[in-house]
Design a protein around this motif. Structure first.
Motif, PDB file in Angstrom:
ATOM      1  N   GLU A 174       0.827  -1.198   0.000  1.00 46.72           N
ATOM      2  CA  GLU A 174       0.000   0.000   0.000  1.00 46.72           C
ATOM      3  C   GLU A 174       0.869   1.259   0.000  1.00 46.72           C
ATOM      4  N   ASN A 175       1.804   1.299   0.940  1.00 44.04           N
ATOM      5  CA  ASN A 175       2.639   2.480   1.108  1.00 44.04           C
ATOM      6  C   ASN A 175       3.976   2.069   1.722  1.00 44.04           C
ATOM      7  N   ALA A 306       0.683   0.677  -4.181  1.00 41.00           N
ATOM      8  CA  ALA A 306       2.060   0.806  -4.664  1.00 41.00           C
ATOM      9  C   ALA A 306       2.401  -0.254  -5.702  1.00 41.00           C
TER      10      ALA A 306
END
Lengths: 316, 375
Positions: A174-175, A306
């Motif tokens: 995700e991050n 991501a």
């Protein structure tokens, strides 16, 4: 055969879907960590040929499974090295691996072509479960690898959604910058998921060469790796939905063949073109793709934000 | 930044490895030519291009067996390592051009899709002989060749018709083109010649090469009561399905008994070797002339695979008798009367369709249970 036709078709769908399911589960792991793997087709081929050769040499199909896992894992390792450590373009690396895997598997298998597999995975009926009307026949009269795929679905679902490690994995996808600052080892997590993804793709290939159509023929995956990549989108990165999706993707062909074979008996279905049926899963995939493109939906269904982006600690 | 460069290099290296693998044949061809310049100046170079891998156990495999036969049986030639999986598009032109540049004097292009590429390259190099498999465009230096595989298919139909108990025979068909339709028809005529009660059920896979899918297609036919499975694809998938169900199969392309020892009765096979040897010899002798060769069973270019153990002597005798008629040329498969599967007469009693009619056949004979989908 006295089973209703629906049961026969669904039972075929489970077998046809199993190689897709293994590969898709692997791809879910990789993509959840933010690494797109387009090398699935090549990994499946290398897995198929390694499993086949190992079974041929040892006479034991479980040795074949181990070899396929190892070979797929090696391919995954190359992909992880390029796309994680070197931060290369994931698409290019994946495509290169597919081409590489196709050539490598052909090269390795050349001298073994046409030899029958000495120890094929044979259907094993699961006691008790197979007694369930209809469902028993559909799900519990297959070979051991099919049962293994059920277990993998559960394990991966628990792993990704019910454990701390899974939470970390999703955070990385995700991050990665945020995950990194939380002390989650981004590179290690990505390596683990891409390599295990490669292992699962290899296993999917071995399912073809050891159980489904037991033999080695060059290019025998015939595009299933690509179907698996589409399937992951269809399943919105979720193991259970991947299970359902695999059986749909695998089952449409079987359905089409049965309609043709029934001829007039298929009633109104006989006018449905089998080629239309074969197209159906991809149309569904495109629809899902359109549905999940909006930002809010993306967040809800879990598209890894991501995905496809290399992570560079210095550039964050 | 340097890491990006490193990544690029790694990817390039991978790509180079792959290309090196693919181009292996040409490298060797080049080495061969150097050798030729030094010591064996008078050897004629012969080249082959295949549409699939030589290891497909099917179409290209059969051509590769032919290539090996040629190598062993015709002295004074040098056979370039075959180029495999050559795509049927403009790339083929480049590949053919390269082969000419490397000094090859006889080139066999073994798939229909190379037709236009062969035509173009051949026009530029009148001193090189091109032989194109299954096409129809000829020139002074371009010949075509193919085999009447429908003849052994008819014979395999006799075996199937005699073997079936359920009187339902399944046929796993590839693409809906005349070549496949003709095969189904010949097979069905063979079946019905010994068993007028039997029907041939057709399922199309629209693949030449997907063992798993073709196996599933065969399974659907078995579910519908078929107890003999015939096929047109290049993989043994359908035979494996028959084996697992304890039923029988008619294979194709090559001897597939290894894959399904208890199922495979026999099957039509290609035997290109003698044709390759004969043709190359003719070119060497200067007697070769461009022609459209559609080789009959009598030439040995097509045949039946060895029988499985379960085929009785009675059936073998039946097949041999018919085979003799075909080889002698006293009778052929599509000799009338023949009705199509809507009951309309297509070939009048005693007549034979022309080769052109055979090559354009897109209707099913009586006894086929299926339809031809529009492509």
């Amino acid at each position: 055969m006295n089973d209703p036709l629906v049961v026969v078709i669904l039972s075929t769908a489970v077998i046809a879907g199993t190689p897709l399911l293994f590969a898709a589960l692997g791809e879910i792991l990789a993509e959840r960590s933010g690494v797109l793997n387009l090398g699935v087709e090549g990994m499946m081929l290398v897995g198929a040929v390694s499993g086949y050769i190992a079974t041929l040499l040892t006479g034991n199909h479980w040795a074949g499974v181990l070899a396929a896992l190892a070979a797929g894992g090696m391919m995954g390792m190359i992909h992880a090295f390029i796309s994680v450590s070197l931060r290369g373009n994931q698409v290019v690396s994946g495509l290169a691996l597919t081409i590489f895997g196709t050539g490598l598997s052909a090269f390795l298998g050349k001298s073994y072509i046409g030899q029958p597999v000495p120890d094929v995975f044979k259907p094993v009926t699961v006691p008790l479960f197979s007694q369930i009307p209809y469902l028993g026949k559909i799900f519990f009269e297959h070979d051991a690898l099919v049962y293994l795929s059920y277990i993998f679905v559960i394990v991966i679902w628990v792993l990704v959604f019910k454990t701390r490690w899974g939470l970390n994995l999703r955070a990385v996808g995700e991050n990665p910058a945020a995950a990194d600052s939380m002390g989650i080892p981004v590179y290690l997590t990505r390596y683990i998921s891409v390599v295990s993804g490669g292992m699962l793709a290899g296993l999917g290939g071995a399912y073809l060469s050891l159980a489904y159509a037991p033999t080695w023929l060059e290019n025998m995956t015939a595009g299933r790796g690509w179907i698996a990549v589409a399937l992951v989108i269809f399943a919105v990165w979720h193991p259970w939905k991947a299970l359902v999706g695999s059986y749909i993707f695998g089952g449409v062909d079987a359905l089409g063949f049965h309609i043709q074979a029934m001829g007039e008996k298929a009633l109104f279905l006989k006018d449905v073109s089998p080629f239309f049926l074969q197209m159906l899963p991809y149309i569904l995939t495109i629809i899902v793709l359109i549905l999940v493109t909006s930002e809010t939906k993306k967040r809800r269904v879990g598209t890894p934000a991501a995905l496809g982006l290399p992570y560079d600690r210095e550039e964050r | 930044m340097y890491k990006k460069v490193l990544a690029l290099i790694t990817v390039l290296l991978l790509a180079v490895t792959v290309l090196a693998g693919c181009g292996g044949g040409e490298d060797k061809a080049a080495t061969g030519q150097q050798g030729e310049d030094k010591s064996q100046g008078e050897k004629t170079k012969v080249a082959f291009i295949y549409v699939g891998p030589a290891g497909d156990a099917g179409w290209s495999y059969a051509h590769d067996q032919g290539r090996k036969y040629l190598e062993e049986n015709v002295p004074g030639i040098e056979v370039t390592p075959p180029l495999e999986s050559v795509p049927e598009n403009a790339d083929a032109e480049q590949v053919l051009e390269n082969l000419v540049q490397n000094g090859n004097k006889i080139i066999f292009a073994t798939s229909y899709g190379y037709m236009d590429s062969v035509e173009k390259v051949a026009a530029k190099h009148p001193d090189v002989v091109f032989l194109h498999c299954s096409g129809y465009k000829v020139a002074e230096n371009v010949g075509t060749y193919f085999g009447r595989i429908y003849q052994p298919r008819y014979l395999s139909g006799i075996v199937a018709g005699k073997t079936t108990k359920s009187n339902i025979i399944g046929y796993v068909a590839a693409h809906p083109i005349p070549e496949v339709v003709r095969g189904i028809n010949a097979f069905t005529l063979g079946v019905r010649s010994v068993n007028p009660e039997a029907t041939v059920k057709v399922v199309w896979t629209k693949t030449w090469y997907d063992p798993a899918k073709e196996k599933d297609a065969a399974k659907s036919l078995l579910t519908q009561g078929a107890d003999v499975i015939a096929q047109h694809q290049d993989t043994p998938g359908p035979m494996q399905a028959a084996e697992e169900a304890g039923k029988f199969g008619i294979s194709y392309n090559s001897d597939m008994r290894e894959f399904a020892p208890n199922a495979v009765l026999t099957g039509p096979v290609w035997n290109w070797g003698p044709y390759y040897a004969k043709t190359v010899q003719a070119v060497l002798d200067g007697t070769w002339k461009s022609e459209q060769y559609w080789g009959p069973m009598g030439d040995g270019i097509v045949d039946l695979a060895p029988y499985g153990d379960m085929v009785s002597d009675e059936i073998k005798a039946l097949v041999d008798a018919k085979k003799q008629e075909i080889v002698n040329g006293t009778w052929d498969v599509f000799t009338g009367p023949i009705k199509d599967n809507t009951g309309q007469e297509r070939v009048a009693a005693g007549e034979k369709p022309t080769d052109k009619e055979l090559l354009e056949m897109l209707w099913f004979v009586e006894g086929v249970d299926g339809t031809i989908p529009q492509e």
